[in-house]
Design an enzyme around this catalytic site. Sequence first.
Site, short mmCIF file in Angstrom:
data_model
loop_
_atom_site.label_atom_id
_atom_site.label_comp_id
_atom_site.label_asym_id
_atom_site.label_seq_id
_atom_site.Cartn_x
_atom_site.Cartn_y
_atom_site.Cartn_z
CE LYS A 1 10.19 36.42 -39.51
NZ LYS A 1 9.92 36.85 -38.40
NE ARG B 1 9.11 31.95 -42.31
CZ ARG B 1 8.72 32.66 -42.15
NH1 ARG B 1 7.39 33.20 -41.12
NH2 ARG B 1 8.56 34.25 -42.84
NE ARG C 1 2.60 43.51 -39.66
CZ ARG C 1 3.11 42.07 -39.97
NH1 ARG C 1 4.60 42.34 -40.53
NH2 ARG C 1 2.97 40.87 -40.06
NE ARG D 1 1.88 40.66 -43.46
CZ ARG D 1 2.98 39.73 -42.92
NH1 ARG D 1 4.00 40.38 -43.41
NH2 ARG D 1 3.28 38.20 -42.34
NE ARG E 1 1.82 35.18 -39.49
CZ ARG E 1 2.32 36.42 -39.16
NH1 ARG E 1 0.82 37.98 -38.56
NH2 ARG E 1 3.23 37.24 -39.13
P1 AP5 Z 1 8.51 43.36 -39.30
O1 AP5 Z 1 9.46 44.24 -39.82
O2 AP5 Z 1 7.02 43.45 -40.35
O3 AP5 Z 1 8.33 42.34 -38.56
P2 AP5 Z 1 8.82 41.02 -39.26
O4 AP5 Z 1 9.45 39.82 -38.27
O5 AP5 Z 1 9.53 40.91 -40.49
O6 AP5 Z 1 6.88 40.12 -38.60
P3 AP5 Z 1 6.38 38.99 -40.31
O7 AP5 Z 1 4.64 38.87 -39.82
O8 AP5 Z 1 6.29 39.39 -41.47
O9 AP5 Z 1 7.03 37.82 -39.81
P4 AP5 Z 1 6.59 36.36 -40.15
O10 AP5 Z 1 7.70 35.24 -40.29
O11 AP5 Z 1 5.87 35.95 -39.48
O12 AP5 Z 1 5.94 36.69 -42.15
P5 AP5 Z 1 5.99 36.60 -43.46
O13 AP5 Z 1 5.88 37.80 -44.54
O14 AP5 Z 1 7.90 36.31 -43.39
O15 AP5 Z 1 7.84 44.05 -38.15
C1 AP5 Z 1 6.27 44.08 -37.43
C2 AP5 Z 1 5.85 45.44 -36.69
O16 AP5 Z 1 6.95 45.86 -35.78
C3 AP5 Z 1 5.69 46.53 -37.83
O17 AP5 Z 1 4.80 47.53 -38.09
C4 AP5 Z 1 6.95 46.95 -37.33
O18 AP5 Z 1 6.86 48.69 -37.81
C5 AP5 Z 1 6.85 47.35 -35.95
N1 AP5 Z 1 8.47 47.47 -35.83
C6 AP5 Z 1 9.33 46.92 -36.46
N2 AP5 Z 1 10.94 46.69 -35.28
C7 AP5 Z 1 10.16 47.99 -34.22
C8 AP5 Z 1 10.74 47.85 -33.93
N3 AP5 Z 1 12.27 47.49 -33.18
N4 AP5 Z 1 9.45 48.76 -32.89
C9 AP5 Z 1 9.16 49.24 -33.14
N5 AP5 Z 1 8.09 48.86 -33.36
C10 AP5 Z 1 8.67 47.64 -34.87
O19 AP5 Z 1 5.98 34.79 -44.06
C11 AP5 Z 1 4.34 35.20 -43.96
C12 AP5 Z 1 3.63 34.22 -44.18
O20 AP5 Z 1 4.42 33.56 -45.68
C13 AP5 Z 1 3.49 33.05 -42.91
O21 AP5 Z 1 3.36 32.97 -42.25
C14 AP5 Z 1 4.24 31.54 -44.39
O22 AP5 Z 1 2.67 31.04 -44.43
C15 AP5 Z 1 5.33 31.68 -45.14
N6 AP5 Z 1 6.11 31.79 -45.06
C16 AP5 Z 1 7.03 32.74 -45.75
N7 AP5 Z 1 7.99 32.12 -45.13
C17 AP5 Z 1 8.09 30.98 -45.26
C18 AP5 Z 1 9.36 29.77 -44.94
N8 AP5 Z 1 9.97 29.74 -45.23
N9 AP5 Z 1 8.94 28.33 -44.94
C19 AP5 Z 1 7.33 28.64 -44.87
N10 AP5 Z 1 6.15 29.45 -45.31
C20 AP5 Z 1 6.79 30.49 -45.11
#
Ligand code: AP5
Length: 212
Positions: free
Chosen positions: A13, A88, A127, A156, A167
């Site tokens: 994402k 979420r 990552r 992270r 997660r």
């Molecule tokens: P990446 O693009 O970082 O993936 P992502 O889907 O964004 O994964 P996240 O782990 O960031 O999502 P998340 O939802 O757990 O975390 P968030 O920061 O939103 O890609 C991942 C890896 O793969 C990278 O190394 C990238 O280079 C690689 N990659 C990407 N595409 C690729 C491809 N095509 N091929 C190969 N490699 C690839 O949230 C963190 C925390 O914040 C949550 O756990 C929660 O505690 C809190 N939070 C955030 N939003 C909310 C909410 N709305 N409600 C409640 N808590 C929230």
Amino acid sequence: MLIVLFGPPGAGKGTQATPVAERLGVPKVATGDVLRAAVRDGTALGLKAKAAMERGDLVPDDVILGIMKETLAKPESSRGAILDGVVRTIPQAEGLSSIVAELGRKVDAVLTFEVPDDELVRRLSGRTVCEKCQTPYTGREPGTRCDRCGGALVRRKDDEPEAVRNRLVVYRTQTAPVLDWYRKNGTRIVSIDATGTPDEVTKRALGALGRP
Ligand code: AP5
């Protein structure tokens, strides 16, 4: 255009939010990035969010909806936004729907990124992210520099194996049911194959939005 990017941790994402937002000429809004910046700066928001984030649990709905209300009211969001990981839980979907209705808008589509579980774990365990602009990288050591802004790359805390397992459980139990909520509300949902190179995934996402 108001687009929700949806999918499990590691689905890409964050990687896709930037090129898709740039192509559509709208800002990206990533609650994870907003929260990590608040934790880093030690603000009241960061203090509320830190422990839950490190465990891989969700931050309370009212905190997320507060961020969304403030962000979507800004002039730069008036033409739309790419919402990365914003919705979420079902209460968040309901709350966002009310916030955008008050602004005379609606969520136009939900893009849901599909990646097998073993690939998610592989991506997250390799990552690092830029501590300044949050760009994610694979296979780069902590301490090396970000190509986009020169910031330092860090691991992270929630990419440690125990937090990743949590997660994925949180995604299946609390987040995945949100898709049914959108389906019942008649919102367009598009499933995107998020395997292959990031550029290939961007093309599929833009194609789904009619902007190849
Ligand atoms: P990446 O693009 O970082 O993936 P992502 O889907 O964004 O994964 P996240 O782990 O960031 O999502 P998340 O939802 O757990 O975390 P968030 O920061 O939103 O890609 C991942 C890896 O793969 C990278 O190394 C990238 O280079 C690689 N990659 C990407 N595409 C690729 C491809 N095509 N091929 C190969 N490699 C690839 O949230 C963190 C925390 O914040 C949550 O756990 C929660 O505690 C809190 N939070 C955030 N939003 C909310 C909410 N709305 N409600 C409640 N808590 C929230």
